[in-house]
Design a protein around this motif. Structure first.
Motif, PDB file in Angstrom:
ATOM      1  N   GLY A  90       0.804  -1.211   0.000  1.00 35.15           N
ATOM      2  CA  GLY A  90       0.000   0.000   0.000  1.00 35.15           C
ATOM      3  C   GLY A  90       0.838   1.262   0.000  1.00 35.15           C
ATOM      4  N   ARG A  94       0.993   3.930  -3.091  1.00 37.88           N
ATOM      5  CA  ARG A  94       0.664   5.342  -2.865  1.00 37.88           C
ATOM      6  C   ARG A  94       1.805   6.248  -3.303  1.00 37.88           C
ATOM      7  N   TRP A  97       1.667   6.305  -7.062  1.00 40.55           N
ATOM      8  CA  TRP A  97       0.435   6.968  -7.483  1.00 40.55           C
ATOM      9  C   TRP A  97       0.558   8.479  -7.328  1.00 40.55           C
ATOM     10  N   HIS A  98       1.022   8.917  -6.161  1.00 41.53           N
ATOM     11  CA  HIS A  98       1.108  10.348  -5.914  1.00 41.53           C
ATOM     12  C   HIS A  98       2.253  10.993  -6.687  1.00 41.53           C
ATOM     13  N   ASP A 127      -0.981  15.957   1.275  1.00 40.43           N
ATOM     14  CA  ASP A 127      -1.478  14.714   0.685  1.00 40.43           C
ATOM     15  C   ASP A 127      -0.381  13.667   0.521  1.00 40.43           C
ATOM     16  N   ASN A 128       0.866  14.094   0.644  1.00 40.89           N
ATOM     17  CA  ASN A 128       1.993  13.168   0.484  1.00 40.89           C
ATOM     18  C   ASN A 128       2.633  12.795   1.822  1.00 40.89           C
ATOM     19  N   LEU A 131       5.133   9.725   2.686  1.00 41.34           N
ATOM     20  CA  LEU A 131       5.752   9.135   1.500  1.00 41.34           C
ATOM     21  C   LEU A 131       7.264   9.318   1.525  1.00 41.34           C
ATOM     22  N   GLY A 265      -6.875   1.346  -6.791  1.00 46.39           N
ATOM     23  CA  GLY A 265      -6.030   2.043  -5.835  1.00 46.39           C
ATOM     24  C   GLY A 265      -6.412   1.760  -4.401  1.00 46.39           C
ATOM     25  N   HIS A 266      -7.692   1.534  -4.166  1.00 51.68           N
ATOM     26  CA  HIS A 266      -8.173   1.306  -2.808  1.00 51.68           C
ATOM     27  C   HIS A 266      -8.371  -0.175  -2.489  1.00 51.68           C
TER      28      HIS A 266
END
Length: 723
Positions: A90, A94, A97-98, A127-128, A131, A265-266
């Protein structure tokens, strides 16, 4: 030592003036033209030297061993940042994806193609959050493979590997993304001064979600996509569906791709909103020096596992968040949902009734079951009739869902790489995809000199030839390597009808050049460029200088079937400073749009200057306008534009027409020429005037022609990834 000596405590550095990003030489004059966008990736910041080629280095990779190493890392729980359920899938998904998801179609900027998530502002966007940990986990692999793998490639490959470990058969992967080494600080992410807010500019009409300011795609500053809590933080799935549709459309995704990406994605991973996120340490860019570039550190508990905190929603979407399955659809469609709030205070949705065995397990203890959740964007997939139809279709056919998602994921992670010719490695899919803007190979065996002679004898004017070649090539943008002269898409919809391409003039020129191409075996794309070269050579000769413009044959001609016309619509030029044209008035100054266009073309400020000056005197202005044509020898590649621009016997005077100026003789007051802001800026900007003065000098006439030809050739070949 007294108090004025260094030993007495006086700091030897000028505080803030040289060491922060908030001050600059031009800060005193905010209206001055800022050239940073043209200089942000100067070669001085690249650490490898001029002879380094990443595209050569990456071909030396042991691709299979690299894949094995990343696959192993996905389930290799490290002490300092253990994985949820023993899987980093996950987290790496992410991260990828981001990294890729910041791409937007309007200007091709953003995306994962340059590894820009390593730098501000993206590395510190709310939002990151966390990461930064994912990238640190990848560091041992980056260290091992060194220069043979870029961060940009590695980050996206990690996301691919995470899906493979989870059970998805991915569509493929292409290497070849080159890292940048400095923040893309001049990419426009919005005018807001505060994270997670939108001001009056972002949505001129708050109720019309399609009014989102161009070129933006995210709904607020600091988010990659939409607000997971709902529009403006209020749960309303039907309204959120509008945001989802607009945002993903601006990322070049249709409704089916959007639905597949949301569900896929989820399917893996979870949200981490299990406490008050305000307790976290600052983001990486604002952290203390001992944090060593890590941010969002949790001072309470272990900081990972159950104590992992990102903020926002809390929980997993499926019963088995490490497995690629159809659990997302079962969870979403088989339950009724109600709003609740996460421990972090974020709105989310929970099932009204669910059996304990259908709940996801705790990330540390499989015997403990936890409540699943959905975001408002997930609920939009259930409420919106179009999205719901895809959810039901995917649920009924898992293989179709897997294939659709794999293709959409491939598009998401490769959209900004440009044509497939740029892909490297053993996992590049054979299939040509329309969003890759495919172009067939063109002939290289025809007689170039014979074609040039036919063009020269055709009766086309210098201005017609040069303008058509320029219009064909000027669509190129280095942000996502789209556009350009290769493919001759200027003769196809939508480009053939763009106002900036002067459709009537374009069709006249094509009616002459297409038969020449057909008779010679050359592509129309090659002949269009050759015609421009012929025009430049004729213009140089008219100025008394013989020159041969370099040319490389081999361009191909695309067809309508090879062209995603809708995605090209966003590339229509609305201002072209090189041809002194503005479609209509805009809030942004035309000279600022000129710099933006120049950066996308990959040109420098000197190259921009020489091209503008040359194209003015050649006579390439849109519609035959005389603005800025400071010469009585139109068609000759002279330095007259610069000579008259810097001539102190002239005065420059505004007219009653906004943006139009008269050039008058200082003594007589007689009007000699007219001009636009796109002309005057080369005399008013101290930086551009310095370049203009070089070409106005008596001893630089030949240098001017040489520099023009070099810059012209650079634009014509910008999309020739095969040479």
């Amino acid at each position: 030592m007294d108090g004025n000596d260094m030993g007495g405590g006086k700091c030897p550095v000028m505080h803030g003036s040289l060491t922060t990003t908030e001050t600059s030489v031009l800060a005193w004059w905010p209206q001055a033209l800022n050239f940073d966008i043209l200089h942000q990736h100067d070669t001085k910041v690249q650490p490898f030297g001029k002879d380094f080629s990443y595209r050569d280095e990456v071909k030396k990779l042991d691709f299979d061993q690299l894949q094995k190493d990343i696959h192993a890392l996905v389930t290799d729980s490290q002490d300092w940042w253990p994985a949820d359920w023993g899987s980093y899938a996950g987290l790496f998904i992410r991260l990828a994806w981001h990294s890729a998801g910041s791409y937007r179609l309007a200007d091709g900027r953003g995306g994962g193609g340059a590894g820009n998530i390593r730098f501000a502002p993206l590395n510190s966007w709310p939002d990151n959050a966390n990461l930064d940990k994912a990238r640190r986990l990848l560091w041992p692999i980056k260290k091992k493979y060194g220069n043979k793998i870029s961060w940009a490639d590695l980050i996206l490959l990690a996301g691919n590997a995470a899906y493979e470990v989870s059970g998805l058969k991915t569509f493929g992967f292409g290497f070849g993304r080159e890292d940048i080494w400095h923040p893309e600080k001049d990419t426009y992410w919005g005018s807001e001064k505060e994270w997670l807010t939108d001001d009056e500019h972002r949505y001129p009409d708050k109720d019309d979600r399609t009014s989102l300011e161009n070129p933006l795609s995210a709904v607020v500053m600091g988010l990659i996509y939409v607000n997971p809590e709902g529009v403006n933080g209020k749960p309303d799935p039907a309204m959120t569906a509008k945001d989802v549709r607009e945002t993903f459309k601006r990322m070049a995704m249709d409704d089916e791709e959007t639905a597949a990406l949301t569900a896929g994605g989820h399917t893996i991973g979870k949200g981490h909103g299990n406490a008050d996120a305000s307790k976290l340490s600052p983001a990486p860019e604002g952290g203390s020096i001992e944090a060593m570039g890590l941010g969002w550190l949790n001072p309470k508990g272990k900081g990972f596992g159950r104590d992992t905190l990102t903020g926002g929603p809390e929980g997993a979407w499926t019963s088995d968040p490490t497995k690629w399955d159809g659990g997302y659809f079962e969870m979403l469609l088989d339950h009724e949902w109600e709003t609740t709030k996460s421990p972090a205070g974020a709105w989310q949705w929970k099932p009204v009734d669910i059996k304990e065995e259908d709940m996801p397990a705790d990330v540390e203890d499989a015997s403990i079951r936890t409540m699943p959740m959905m975001t408002d964007a997930d609920m939009a997939m259930k409420v919106d009739p179009v999205y719901r139809s895809y959810m039901e279709k995917f649920r009924d056919d898992h293989q179709y869902f897997s294939d659709t998602f794999a293709r959409a994921w491939f598009k998401l992670t490769h959209r900004d790489m440009g044509p497939k010719a740029r892909y490297i490695g053993p996992w590049v899919p054979e299939e040509d995809l329309v969003w890759q803007d495919p172009v067939p190979a063109g002939s290289i065996s025809y007689d170039v000199d014979a074609v040039k002679q036919k063009i020269a004898d055709s009766g086309l004017s210098i201005g017609e030839m040069v303008s058509t070649a320029w219009d064909s090539a000027r669509t190129y943008r280095g942000s996502d390597m789209r556009g350009g002269a290769n493919g001759a898409r200027i003769r196809l919809a939508p480009q053939k009808d763009w106002a900036g391409n002067e459709p009537a003039r374009l069709q006249k020129v094509l009616s002459v050049l297409e038969p020449i191409a057909s008779a010679s075996g050359a592509s129309v794309a090659d002949v269009i460029v050759l015609a421009g070269n012929v025009g430049v050579e004729q213009a140089a000769k008219a100025a008394g200088i013989d020159v041969t413009v370099p040319f490389s044959p081999g361009r191909g001609d695309a067809t309508d079937e090879m062209t995603d016309a809708e995605s090209f619509e966003t590339m229509e030029p609305l201002v072209d400073g090189y041809r002194n044209w503005i479609k209509e008035s805009y809030a942004v100054k035309p000279e600022e749009i000129l710099l933006d266009h120049t950066q996308l073309l990959g040109l420098t400020a000197p190259e921009m200057t020489v091209l503008v000056g040359g194209m003015r005197v050649i006579g390439t202005n849109h519609g035959g306008s005389a603005h800025g044509v400071f010469t009585d020898k139109v068609g000759a590649l002279t330095t007259d534009f610069f000579v008259n621009l810097t001539d102190m016997s002239n005065t420059w005077n505004p007219t009653s027409q906004d943006g139009i100026y008269e050039v008058r003789d200082r003594k007589s007051g007689k009007t000699k020429w007219t001009a636009t802001r796109l002309d005057l800026v080369f005399g008013s900007s101290s930086i551009l005037r310095a370049y203009a003065e070089v070409y106005a000098q008596d001893d630089n006439k030949e240098k001017f022609v040489k520099d023009f030809v070099a810059a012209w050739t650079k634009v014509m070949n910008a999309d020739r990834f095969d040479i």
